[in-house]
Design an enzyme around this catalytic site. Structure first.
Site, PDB file in Angstrom:
ATOM      1  N   SER A  57       0.800  -1.214   0.000  1.00  0.00           N
ATOM      2  CA  SER A  57       0.000   0.000   0.000  1.00  0.00           C
ATOM      3  C   SER A  57       0.840   1.275   0.000  1.00  0.00           C
ATOM      4  O   SER A  57       0.355   2.337  -0.409  1.00  0.00           O
ATOM      5  CB  SER A  57      -0.943   0.015   1.213  1.00  0.00           C
ATOM      6  OG  SER A  57      -0.212  -0.122   2.427  1.00  0.00           O
ATOM      7  N   ASP A 205      -4.492   6.998  10.153  1.00  0.00           N
ATOM      8  CA  ASP A 205      -4.217   5.615  10.561  1.00  0.00           C
ATOM      9  C   ASP A 205      -2.820   5.445  11.141  1.00  0.00           C
ATOM     10  O   ASP A 205      -2.493   4.413  11.720  1.00  0.00           O
ATOM     11  CB  ASP A 205      -4.443   4.636   9.402  1.00  0.00           C
ATOM     12  CG  ASP A 205      -3.527   4.864   8.210  1.00  0.00           C
ATOM     13  OD1 ASP A 205      -2.532   5.597   8.337  1.00  0.00           O
ATOM     14  OD2 ASP A 205      -3.808   4.288   7.144  1.00  0.00           O
ATOM     15  N   HIS A 208       0.139   5.208   6.805  1.00  0.00           N
ATOM     16  CA  HIS A 208       0.386   5.616   5.421  1.00  0.00           C
ATOM     17  C   HIS A 208       0.701   7.106   5.329  1.00  0.00           C
ATOM     18  O   HIS A 208      -0.011   7.923   5.918  1.00  0.00           O
ATOM     19  CB  HIS A 208      -0.829   5.275   4.558  1.00  0.00           C
ATOM     20  CG  HIS A 208      -1.168   3.820   4.551  1.00  0.00           C
ATOM     21  ND1 HIS A 208      -2.130   3.277   5.384  1.00  0.00           N
ATOM     22  CD2 HIS A 208      -0.663   2.799   3.827  1.00  0.00           C
ATOM     23  CE1 HIS A 208      -2.202   1.972   5.164  1.00  0.00           C
ATOM     24  NE2 HIS A 208      -1.325   1.657   4.223  1.00  0.00           N
TER      25      HIS A 208
END
Length: 230
Positions: A57, A205, A208
Site C-alpha cells: 500500500s 491511521d 500511510h
C-alpha cells in the site's frame, strides 16, 4: 534514522498497531483498480524503458491520489527531465512477500529496466518468520534476474514497531541489508526515513504517508532511481 515511536502517545501507538492489521486487508476494489490501470498503460511504444515499483500500500499511495505518491512523483520528475521512462505502479494494498512472489510473473510480461522491490512491511506487522520473508525476497530477485539479467534492482528497506519484541524487530531490520548483500542489489536503508512515526506526515491511521510524507519519501528514493537510469 530509526522509526520515531517516541513521538507517538501510548493510545496512538495502540491505534497504529491495531490499524496495521487492517492495512493487510484493504479493499480489493482499490487493488483491482490499481492493477487495471497498470495494465491499460502497458501498451506503449516498444523503445520506452520501464521502472517498476513492486510493493504494497505504500507503493500504491493508499489514501491519496496515486499521482501524488512517490511513484507518481517519480514519473513527474522523469518527465520534467525529458527522459523516456514509464513508471509502473505495482503496489497492492496488504501485500506480503509471499503474495508478491505469487503475482510477480504478471508484472514481468514487459521488461522492467529498473525494479524497485518494496515488500516485507506487512510480513513484519503480522509477525511472519523473518526467514520466510527473506526467502521470498531472494526468490523475487532471482525470478527477475532469471528473466531479465540486465534489470537494475533496488531494494527498499523497512522498519517496524517493536510490538513483536526487540529480537524480532532487530532481525527484521537486518533482513534487508542481508538480502541486498547476498544478491548484490542496491539498498535504500529505510524507505520511510524522516516520515515513519511522525504523526503530521501520516494519515490518521498512523501508517500511510500524507502527500507531504510521500514527497519526503520521493526525495529519499530519487537519488537511487537517478543513479540507476543515468
Amino acid at each position: 534514522m530509526t522509526f520515531n515511536y517516541k513521538r507517538l502517545s501510548f493510545p496512538t501507538l495502540l491505534l497504529f498497531l491495531g490499524l496495521a492489521v487492517i492495512s493487510c486487508a484493504e479493499k480489493k476494489s482499490e487493488t483491482s483498480q490499481t492493477e487495471t490501470t497498470t495494465k491499460k498503460t502497458s501498451e506503449v511504444k516498444s523503445d520506452q524503458k520501464n521502472i517498476l515499483f513492486f510493493g504494497n500500500s505504500l507503493t500504491a499511495a493508499y489514501g491519496i491520489d496515486q499521482e501524488d505518491g512517490f511513484t507518481g512523483l517519480t514519473q513527474k520528475r522523469i518527465d520534467s527531465l525529458g527522459m523516456d521512462y514509464r513508471v509502473i505502479n505495482g503496489g497492492l494494498s496488504g501485500e506480503t512477500t509471499a503474495g508478491g512472489l505469487s503475482r510477480l510473473d504478471w508484472f514481468l510480461e514487459d521488461k522492467p529496466d529498473v525494479f524497485v522491490l518494496e515488500l516485507g512491511g506487512n510480513d513484519g506487522l503480522r509477525g511472519i518468520k523473518v526467514t520466510e520473508s527473506k526467502s521470498n525476497l531472494l526468490k523475487i530477485i532471482d525470478k527477475v534476474r532469471s528473466k531479465f539479467p540486465d534489470t537494475k534492482i533496488i531494494l527498499a528497506g523497512m522498519q517496524i514497531p517493536p510490538n513483536m519484541g526487540q529480537d524480532y524487530t532487530g532481525e527484521f531490520t537486518a533482513m534487508y541489508p542481508a538480502v541486498a548483500t547476498e544478491k548484490g542489489v542496491t539498498l535504500i536503508p529505510f524507505l520511510l526515513e524522516n516520515v515513519g512515526g511522525i504523526p503530521e506526515l501520516n494519515l490518521p491511521d498512523g501508517i500511510h504517508p500524507t502527500e507531504e510524507g510521500h514527497q519526503i519519501v520521493f526525495e529519499t528514493i530519487w537519488p537511487y532511481i537517478e543513479n540507476a537510469i543515468n
